[in-house]
Write a protein that holds these residues in place. Structure first.
Motif, mmCIF file in Angstrom:
data_model
loop_
_atom_site.group_PDB
_atom_site.id
_atom_site.type_symbol
_atom_site.label_atom_id
_atom_site.label_comp_id
_atom_site.label_asym_id
_atom_site.label_seq_id
_atom_site.Cartn_x
_atom_site.Cartn_y
_atom_site.Cartn_z
ATOM 1 N N ILE A 157 -40.366 -9.770 -112.059
ATOM 2 C CA ILE A 157 -40.381 -8.309 -112.141
ATOM 3 C C ILE A 157 -40.000 -7.749 -110.784
ATOM 4 N N VAL A 158 -39.210 -6.686 -110.797
ATOM 5 C CA VAL A 158 -38.934 -5.925 -109.571
ATOM 6 C C VAL A 158 -39.226 -4.459 -109.842
ATOM 7 N N MET A 159 -40.073 -3.881 -109.013
ATOM 8 C CA MET A 159 -40.363 -2.449 -109.068
ATOM 9 C C MET A 159 -39.533 -1.753 -107.998
ATOM 10 N N VAL A 160 -38.786 -0.729 -108.402
ATOM 11 C CA VAL A 160 -38.025 0.052 -107.429
ATOM 12 C C VAL A 160 -38.925 1.187 -106.947
ATOM 13 N N SER A 161 -39.518 0.977 -105.782
ATOM 14 C CA SER A 161 -40.419 1.950 -105.190
ATOM 15 C C SER A 161 -39.637 2.816 -104.204
ATOM 16 N N SER A 162 -40.194 3.097 -103.053
ATOM 17 C CA SER A 162 -39.544 4.000 -102.102
ATOM 18 C C SER A 162 -40.155 3.823 -100.722
ATOM 19 N N ILE A 163 -39.392 4.163 -99.712
ATOM 20 C CA ILE A 163 -39.919 4.201 -98.355
ATOM 21 C C ILE A 163 -41.132 5.115 -98.269
ATOM 22 N N TRP A 164 -41.151 6.178 -99.088
ATOM 23 C CA TRP A 164 -42.270 7.121 -99.037
ATOM 24 C C TRP A 164 -43.541 6.504 -99.595
ATOM 25 N N GLY A 165 -43.429 5.494 -100.429
ATOM 26 C CA GLY A 165 -44.610 4.768 -100.880
ATOM 27 C C GLY A 165 -45.228 3.937 -99.773
ATOM 28 N N GLN A 166 -44.442 3.642 -98.751
ATOM 29 C CA GLN A 166 -44.933 2.874 -97.611
ATOM 30 C C GLN A 166 -45.526 3.759 -96.524
ATOM 31 N N ILE A 167 -44.847 4.871 -96.226
ATOM 32 C CA ILE A 167 -45.262 5.668 -95.062
ATOM 33 C C ILE A 167 -45.702 7.080 -95.409
ATOM 34 N N GLY A 168 -45.468 7.533 -96.629
ATOM 35 C CA GLY A 168 -45.815 8.894 -97.024
ATOM 36 C C GLY A 168 -44.817 9.901 -96.502
ATOM 37 N N GLY A 169 -44.626 10.968 -97.254
ATOM 38 C CA GLY A 169 -43.662 11.989 -96.854
ATOM 39 C C GLY A 169 -44.177 13.389 -97.129
ATOM 40 N N ALA A 170 -44.122 14.254 -96.139
ATOM 41 C CA ALA A 170 -44.461 15.654 -96.349
ATOM 42 C C ALA A 170 -43.501 16.262 -97.360
ATOM 43 N N CYS A 171 -44.006 17.155 -98.164
ATOM 44 C CA CYS A 171 -43.260 17.818 -99.233
ATOM 45 C C CYS A 171 -42.863 16.857 -100.356
ATOM 46 N N GLU A 172 -43.323 15.617 -100.277
ATOM 47 C CA GLU A 172 -43.148 14.654 -101.368
ATOM 48 C C GLU A 172 -44.457 13.894 -101.564
ATOM 49 N N VAL A 173 -45.565 14.628 -101.537
ATOM 50 C CA VAL A 173 -46.885 14.001 -101.570
ATOM 51 C C VAL A 173 -47.126 13.261 -102.880
ATOM 52 N N ILE A 174 -46.819 13.901 -103.997
ATOM 53 C CA ILE A 174 -47.067 13.250 -105.287
ATOM 54 C C ILE A 174 -46.152 12.034 -105.444
ATOM 55 N N TYR A 175 -44.891 12.201 -105.095
ATOM 56 C CA TYR A 175 -43.938 11.092 -105.172
ATOM 57 C C TYR A 175 -44.393 9.934 -104.283
ATOM 58 N N SER A 176 -44.815 10.234 -103.063
ATOM 59 C CA SER A 176 -45.302 9.193 -102.158
ATOM 60 C C SER A 176 -46.512 8.488 -102.746
ATOM 61 N N THR A 177 -47.387 9.251 -103.376
ATOM 62 C CA THR A 177 -48.610 8.683 -103.948
ATOM 63 C C THR A 177 -48.304 7.704 -105.073
ATOM 64 N N VAL A 178 -47.437 8.100 -106.000
ATOM 65 C CA VAL A 178 -47.156 7.215 -107.132
ATOM 66 C C VAL A 178 -46.322 6.008 -106.704
ATOM 67 N N LYS A 179 -45.465 6.196 -105.719
ATOM 68 C CA LYS A 179 -44.695 5.055 -105.229
ATOM 69 C C LYS A 179 -45.586 4.082 -104.456
ATOM 70 N N GLY A 180 -46.589 4.613 -103.760
ATOM 71 C CA GLY A 180 -47.567 3.737 -103.119
ATOM 72 C C GLY A 180 -48.380 2.964 -104.140
ATOM 73 N N ALA A 181 -48.683 3.606 -105.260
ATOM 74 C CA ALA A 181 -49.407 2.920 -106.332
ATOM 75 C C ALA A 181 -48.593 1.748 -106.876
ATOM 76 N N GLN A 182 -47.286 1.927 -106.974
ATOM 77 C CA GLN A 182 -46.441 0.821 -107.435
ATOM 78 C C GLN A 182 -46.545 -0.384 -106.501
ATOM 79 N N LEU A 183 -46.592 -0.131 -105.214
ATOM 80 C CA LEU A 183 -46.681 -1.233 -104.251
ATOM 81 C C LEU A 183 -48.026 -1.942 -104.360
ATOM 82 N N ALA A 184 -49.107 -1.189 -104.582
ATOM 83 C CA ALA A 184 -50.417 -1.802 -104.775
ATOM 84 C C ALA A 184 -50.438 -2.640 -106.057
ATOM 85 N N PHE A 185 -49.773 -2.147 -107.087
ATOM 86 C CA PHE A 185 -49.659 -2.887 -108.349
ATOM 87 C C PHE A 185 -48.974 -4.228 -108.127
#
Length: 238
Positions: free
Chosen positions: A128-156
């Motif tokens: 399996i490969v999940m396409v996450s985002s740099i924002w899932g790693q470091i967080g991004g202002a004005c993309e808080v929800i996106y950063s949160t769900v992409k971080g969840a993918q990495l924890a998964f």
């Protein structure tokens, strides 16, 4: 015969990955939601490679439609989860509906999809490969929800890899930086120029560069890699 499921296959990264795998002889299940024209174009391009390509339509913002995908899958060697898009704006202005959409597309639906298809992957020592985002790693202002769900993918990915290792199934993620796809259309030409100047390599990534990284992670060359996140960002925010 190898079979891959690519969700979000009508998007920039998904379609590039589909073409890359078709060139290597993979048979494809191609999930999409509403972009029928892009899917028709993709199927036309894949035809010349002589592989099987099955389009599957489902709205993964509605977790109950995960079954529309699962019920069309027979043999399966890999899942590449590319579905989703960003959510831009101040966190205090985001609505609950926007939150639900992002959580469903990026977290609940992929978890359900993987859970239901795991028996097929275990049967064939898949991955399996999940396409996450740099924002899932470091967080991004004005993309808080996106950063949160992409971080969840990495924890998964980290957690599930430990459960699946002895079953012969690998799961990894990629974390792209800025990629030249339609997701960047919300930015002006000036904004994009400023963004390029922030990136040490001086440009955005191309979708086929992301596809190449996905292709590596699902290949035998990555046979001892699991639970990892591959950052593909041109040196940005490292």
């Amino acid at each position: 015969m190898k079979y891959a499921l690519i969700t979000g296959a009508s998007g920039g990264i998904g379609s590039s990955t589909a073409l890359s795998l078709a060139e290597e002889g993979w048979n494809l299940y191609l999930h999409y939601h509403s972009n029928e024209e892009a899917m028709r174009e993709l199927l036309h391009k894949i035809e010349k490679h002589g592989v099987e390509a099955i389009p599957i339509r489902a709205n993964l913002a509605l977790p109950q439609e995960v079954g529309n995908v699962v019920n069309n899958i027979f043999q399966l060697d890999t899942i590449i989860y590319c579905s989703g898009n960003s959510s831009w704006g101040l966190f205090q202005d985001q609505t609950e509906d926007e939150m639900d959409y992002m959580i469903n597309v990026h977290v609940k639906s992929p978890l359900l999809l993987v859970q239901k298809l795991l028996p097929k992957l275990i049967e064939r020592n898949g991955n399996i490969v999940m396409v996450s985002s740099i924002w899932g790693q470091i967080g991004g202002a004005c993309e808080v929800i996106y950063s949160t769900v992409k971080g969840a993918q990495l924890a998964f990915v980290k957690s599930l890899s430990k459960e699946l290792a002895l079953s012969g199934v690998r799961i990894n993620a990629i974390a792209p930086g800025a990629v030249d796809t339609s997701m960047m259309d919300i930015f002006s030409e000036g904004d994009l120029k400023a963004l390029e100047e922030e990136i040490p390599m001086g440009r955005l990534a191309q979708a086929d560069e992301i596809a190449d990284s996905i292709q590596f992670l699902i290949s035998p060359k990555a046979s001892y890699i699991t639970g990892q996140t591959l950052s593909i960002n041109g040196g940005w925010h490292t």
